[in-house]
Each structure stands twice: as structure tokens, then as C-alpha cells.
Design a protein around this motif. Structure first.
Motif, PDB file in Angstrom:
ATOM      1  N   ASP A 141     -25.380 -40.152   4.211  1.00 20.02           N
ATOM      2  CA  ASP A 141     -26.456 -39.190   3.995  1.00 20.02           C
ATOM      3  C   ASP A 141     -25.972 -37.979   3.202  1.00 20.02           C
ATOM      4  N   ALA A 142     -24.718 -37.589   3.430  1.00 22.48           N
ATOM      5  CA  ALA A 142     -24.173 -36.411   2.747  1.00 22.48           C
ATOM      6  C   ALA A 142     -23.810 -36.679   1.295  1.00 22.48           C
ATOM      7  N   THR A 143     -23.598 -37.933   0.920  1.00 27.69           N
ATOM      8  CA  THR A 143     -23.135 -38.262  -0.439  1.00 27.69           C
ATOM      9  C   THR A 143     -24.125 -39.189  -1.150  1.00 27.69           C
ATOM     10  N   ARG A 144     -25.370 -39.165  -0.716  1.00 32.04           N
ATOM     11  CA  ARG A 144     -26.399 -40.066  -1.233  1.00 32.04           C
ATOM     12  C   ARG A 144     -26.717 -39.775  -2.700  1.00 32.04           C
ATOM     13  N   VAL A 145     -26.998 -40.853  -3.452  1.00 34.11           N
ATOM     14  CA  VAL A 145     -27.455 -40.738  -4.837  1.00 34.11           C
ATOM     15  C   VAL A 145     -28.781 -41.476  -4.969  1.00 34.11           C
ATOM     16  N   PRO A 146     -29.622 -41.138  -5.964  1.00 34.47           N
ATOM     17  CA  PRO A 146     -30.927 -41.801  -6.100  1.00 34.47           C
ATOM     18  C   PRO A 146     -30.780 -43.314  -6.291  1.00 34.47           C
ATOM     19  N   ALA A 147     -31.566 -44.080  -5.535  1.00 34.40           N
ATOM     20  CA  ALA A 147     -31.496 -45.547  -5.636  1.00 34.40           C
ATOM     21  C   ALA A 147     -32.804 -46.184  -5.203  1.00 34.40           C
ATOM     22  N   GLY A 148     -33.922 -45.520  -5.451  1.00 33.62           N
ATOM     23  CA  GLY A 148     -35.213 -46.083  -5.074  1.00 33.62           C
ATOM     24  C   GLY A 148     -35.314 -46.265  -3.572  1.00 33.62           C
ATOM     25  N   GLY A 149     -35.639 -47.478  -3.155  1.00 29.93           N
ATOM     26  CA  GLY A 149     -35.802 -47.754  -1.729  1.00 29.93           C
ATOM     27  C   GLY A 149     -34.521 -48.095  -1.006  1.00 29.93           C
ATOM     28  N   ALA A 150     -33.393 -47.993  -1.692  1.00 26.48           N
ATOM     29  CA  ALA A 150     -32.104 -48.305  -1.074  1.00 26.48           C
ATOM     30  C   ALA A 150     -31.350 -47.018  -0.747  1.00 26.48           C
ATOM     31  N   LEU A 151     -30.334 -47.148   0.066  1.00 30.32           N
ATOM     32  CA  LEU A 151     -29.413 -46.047   0.346  1.00 30.32           C
ATOM     33  C   LEU A 151     -28.137 -46.331  -0.441  1.00 30.32           C
ATOM     34  N   ALA A 152     -27.865 -45.518  -1.438  1.00 32.88           N
ATOM     35  CA  ALA A 152     -26.659 -45.659  -2.243  1.00 32.88           C
ATOM     36  C   ALA A 152     -25.905 -44.338  -2.221  1.00 32.88           C
ATOM     37  N   VAL A 153     -24.596 -44.429  -2.454  1.00 34.83           N
ATOM     38  CA  VAL A 153     -23.759 -43.241  -2.316  1.00 34.83           C
ATOM     39  C   VAL A 153     -22.850 -43.092  -3.531  1.00 34.83           C
ATOM     40  N   ASP A 154     -22.333 -41.880  -3.695  1.00 39.29           N
ATOM     41  CA  ASP A 154     -21.240 -41.638  -4.628  1.00 39.29           C
ATOM     42  C   ASP A 154     -19.973 -42.139  -3.934  1.00 39.29           C
ATOM     43  N   ARG A 155     -19.387 -43.199  -4.447  1.00 32.50           N
ATOM     44  CA  ARG A 155     -18.289 -43.854  -3.736  1.00 32.50           C
ATOM     45  C   ARG A 155     -17.092 -42.944  -3.497  1.00 32.50           C
ATOM     46  N   GLU A 156     -16.719 -42.183  -4.509  1.00 32.84           N
ATOM     47  CA  GLU A 156     -15.557 -41.314  -4.354  1.00 32.84           C
ATOM     48  C   GLU A 156     -15.837 -40.201  -3.352  1.00 32.84           C
ATOM     49  N   GLU A 157     -17.036 -39.590  -3.458  1.00 32.14           N
ATOM     50  CA  GLU A 157     -17.389 -38.538  -2.511  1.00 32.14           C
ATOM     51  C   GLU A 157     -17.498 -39.084  -1.087  1.00 32.14           C
TER      52      GLU A 157
END
Length: 438
Positions: free
Chosen positions: A82-98
Motif C-alpha cells: 500500500d505504501a509503494t503502490r503504483v497505478p495499475a487499473g484494477g490490480a495492486l502493483a508496486v514500485d519493486r525497489e521501493e
């Protein structure tokens, strides 16, 4: 008593976090950066390798429900996502490094967690241990695990697709076993005539395949040959292999089909069926397209697609209690992909359960098993409860794993009702296992 956890991936970090929150000191052993697996490159903990997507966020998808359950349970994995989330429509995606930096920082700053960077060559002989070494477990540790578990350690997956029972067209598919063996109707059979078979083979031969990475290249045993590779040996090969029609009679024609695809019941509730012998390296879009050419599967809903890749996992239904504890040595708990769960979210969920069960173990308390109606419990049920260990393969969470709802439920309402029931069952259970309450 200090808890030892081997592996600083999603499962290991989640287990360490949950144990520490409950006052149990932890030794977390991670071999990076002293040594890297072939797939890992970052020195940080909980490195996401294949993708930055944690899949669907909606409760219409079982993985969305699992994330919601982990969120309510105080999961470090979800907190970081939740803290490193990036836009991905209906999915939960993250900034991998963060994402990795967030978890590494939280683990390193927790006073009850001692982070040790070294390769674990064996399982400690004393004290409570969680083995969360992941699908690319080092050779030395794999050897130690193999000695402990006997001949139930696997080094690659040969996975066939699984479809939901309700998506199979029963007006085309018929129940029968070859020559009436067993109960006579142990399998569902999708019959193909000669034209359908040849068209299927043409598409199979031309389909796009996944290119194996260098560390995933394996020599396939004859019994685990990808279906498309069998087809390359000759057009009739599959008719004498997994698509053999011998001993089967199509009740619609009264004769033997030219070929059949057999479906085997995957779970006790008969909500899912496995395409027998259809392990494959086709890309996922190609699998959906080509396997829906099979009569009776035109509207198939796939809860798992086929794959063949390097993966170290144990035969969990044969070896583990529902708590993740090893039956022959209960002080040892397995967690993460090595238990046969697939996916980032499922691995973290397995680590969550391992962490709270390790706490119960160190305190001499009873086991902690979530209700089977929850996503957490459905995973446990698949891994250790209802699956035939002779056919066990890794699995993502999906609504086909859940116990059936009572009464008649409209198909379009089923998933929502399953999610609602799960969350109703979850909350009182979480009260029992929350920090200070377990």
C-alpha cells in the motif's frame, strides 16, 4: 526461546514480523548479498523477481480477498504494498525497489529481529525453525531438506491447467473411465473428431511458447513432457498419449471418439478439474485460446494455467500438518512457495500463518488454523487438507478452493457471497491471534 527463520523473501519476512509483533525474538537468515540465487539481483529483502503486480484488488478475485484478509491481519507485506503502490487499473502493483526497501527498513529497525546475512547450509538441529527458502532454494539447503523429507522434494513444476467445474459444457463432455475402471465415471471426457483433433494439433504446433531462463532449463522426463513437445514428435503422438480414446464410448454417438481430453477432479468438492497430461510451456494467452478449442471447454474459466519451470517444493499434503509443521518433526514449520503455494500474495499469506504458528509453538499453545471459508483457510485446506498427495502441484488462491455455499446462489453472485462469508468468519478468528491475544 529464539525462533530461526531461513529465507528473507516475502514469506520469511512476514513470518519474522508477525513473530516479533507478538514478542518472540527472531534470527532471520538471508544469504544475500553473500550469495545470490540465479533469479535475484538486489541485496534487499523481499525482492520481487518476475513482476511488480500483486494481481487483482477486487473481491471478485480470490487474491483480492486474500489481500483484504492480510490487510485486516496487520500484514507487513500489505503495509509495504500500500505504501509503494503504483497505478495499475484494477490490480495492486508496486514500485519493486521501493517495496523491497520498505520491508528491509522495517525488518532492520525491529529490535526483536536479528538479521543475519549468510547461507543456511542446513536446518538447525534444535529449536523452532521456519523454512521459507523459496522456489530457488540453494543446493546445500535443498539437500538438507531432502534428507528430512525423504523423496518428496521436487525441483521443477510440470503443471497442467485447471478449469472450474461450472464452466464445463456438460452437454458435450461425458463421464467415464477407460473400460469402466474405478467407479466408471471418475473422469470427464472431452471428445474430438478427426477434424477437430487435426485443427487442435495445428494450433498447438504453431503456438507461442515461453522461453525458459537459463536457470530454469531442465531435461523433461517422458512422463512430464510438455504437450506441445509431444505433438512435435508426430501428429498421432497425443492420440497414443494423454488424448488416447481407447476404452471410452461417447454416449452421443455410441462409438469411440477420434481423441479425448480427460479432466480429473482436482478437489473434494468437485469444483475444479485438471486437464490430464496437459503440462505445457505455451504462453498464458495461447493456452486460453487453444485449450478453449477443446469441445466442452469453449467457455472454460481457468483457475490455474499450465507451466513448466524450476521450483523447489515439498509434497505438503503428505508431509505437513495444517499449521505448516512437519509431521515427523513438528518444531520445523515450512512457509512460502516451498510448501506449494504460487504467487507473491500467497507466499506472504503462508508466512503470516507460519509466524503466528511459530509463536504458538514457542509458547506451548495449541495450533492456529484459519477457518476454511476464508482465503487463508482455503490455501491451508489445499496445501495440507484435501489434496491427493499423489497429484499435488503448486496452486494460486482461487474461489474453486473454497467450501461450497449453502443453498442455490446465482453464478454472478457466487464470488461476492464467498467473499462476504469469508470476512464474517475471519474477524473473530483474527481476534484470537492478534498480537497480545494469541
Amino acid at each position: 526461546m529464539k525462533l530461526t527463520i531461513i529465507g528473507g523473501g516475502l514469506a520469511g519476512c512476514e513470518a519474522a514480523w508477525q513473530a516479533a509483533r507478538r514478542g518472540v525474538p527472531v534470527r532471520l537468515i538471508e544469504m544475500k548479498p553473500i550469495r545470490f540465487s540465479p533469479a535475484h539481483h538486489s541485496p534487499g529483502l523481499s525482492e520481487l523477481v518476475c513482476s511488480n503486480s500483486l494481481r487483482g484488488a477486487s473481491l471478485d478475485n480470490a487474491v483480492g480477498l486474500l489481500k483484504e484478509e492480510l490487510r485486516r491481519a496487520g500484514s507487513l507485506f500489505i503495509e509495504a504494498a500500500d505504501a509503494t503502490r503504483v497505478p495499475a487499473g484494477g490490480a495492486l502493483a508496486v514500485d519493486r525497489e521501493e517495496f523491497s526497501r520498505y520491508i528491509t527498513s522495517r525488518i532492520e529497525s525491529e529490535p526483536l529481529i536479528e538479521l543475519i546475512h549468510e547461507e543456511a547450509a542446513s536446518i538447525p538441529e534444535e529449536g523452532p525453525v521456519i523454512v521459507a527458502s523459496g522456489p530457488l532454494t540453494s543446493d546445500l539447503l535443498a539437500e538438507s531438506i531432502g534428507k528430512l523429507t525423504g523423496e518428496y522434494l521436487y525441483f521443477y513444476d510440470a503443471i497442467a491447467p485447471i478449469v472450474t467445474a461450472e464452466s464445463i459444457d456438460r452437454s458435450t463432455v461425458f463421464s467415464a473411465s477407460r473400460y469402466g475402471k474405478g467407479d466408471g465415471d471418475d473422469y470427464l471426457n472431452c471428445p474430438l473428431d478427426e477434424e477437430q483433433y487435426n485443427r487442435f494439433i495445428d494450433e498447438l504446433l504453431a503456438a507461442e511458447k515461453v522461453v525458459a531462463r537459463s536457470f530454469e532449463k531442465v531435461v523433461h522426463f517422458e512422463g512430464c513432457m510438455p504437450v506441445e513437445e509431444m505433438a512435435e514428435r508426430g501428429r498421432e503422438t497425443l492420440r497414443f498419449g494423454p488424448m488416447k480414446p481407447v476404452g471410452l464410448t461417447d454416449p452421443r454417438t455410441g462409438g469411440e471418439p477420434h481423441a479425448v481430453v480427460q479432466l480429473r477432479q482436482e478437489n473434494r468438492d468437485a469444483t475444479m478439474y485438471n486437464l490430464v497430461g496437459f503440462q505445457t510451456k505455451l504462453t498464458w494467452p495461447e493456452q486460453r485460446r487453444i485449450f478453449r478449442m477443446i469441445p466442452g471447454l469453449e467457455q472454460a474459466e481457468f483457475v490455474r494455467l499450465g507451466s513448466m519451470h524450476r521450483n523447489t517444493f515439498i509434497n505438503a499434503p503428505h508431509l505437513l500438518h495444517p499449521t505448516g509443521q512437519l509431521k515427523r518433526e513438528p518444531r520445523i514449520i515450512f512457509a512460502g512457495q516451498i510448501t506449494g503455494v504460487e504467487g507473491y500474495v500467497e507466499s506472504a499469506a503462508s508466512g503470516f500463518l507460519a509466524g503466528i504458528n511459530a509463536v504458538a509453538l514457542t509458547r506451548g499453545e495449541g495450533p492456529v488454523v484459519p477457518p476454511s471459508e476464508t482465503a487463508l483457510g482455503a490455501l491451508v485446506r489445499h496445501i495440507t487438507g484435501e489434496t491427493d498427495h499423489r497429484h499435488f502441484q503448486p496452486m494460486n488462491v482461487n474461489y474453486g478452493l473454497f467450501p461450497e455455499l449453502q443453498g442455490k446462489i446465482k453464478k454472478k453472485e457466487r464470488r461476492q457471497k464467498l467473499a462476504e462469508r469469508a470476512l464474517v468468519m475471519l474477524d473473530p478468528w483474527l481476534e484470537q491471534v492478534k498480537p497480545g491475544g494469541c
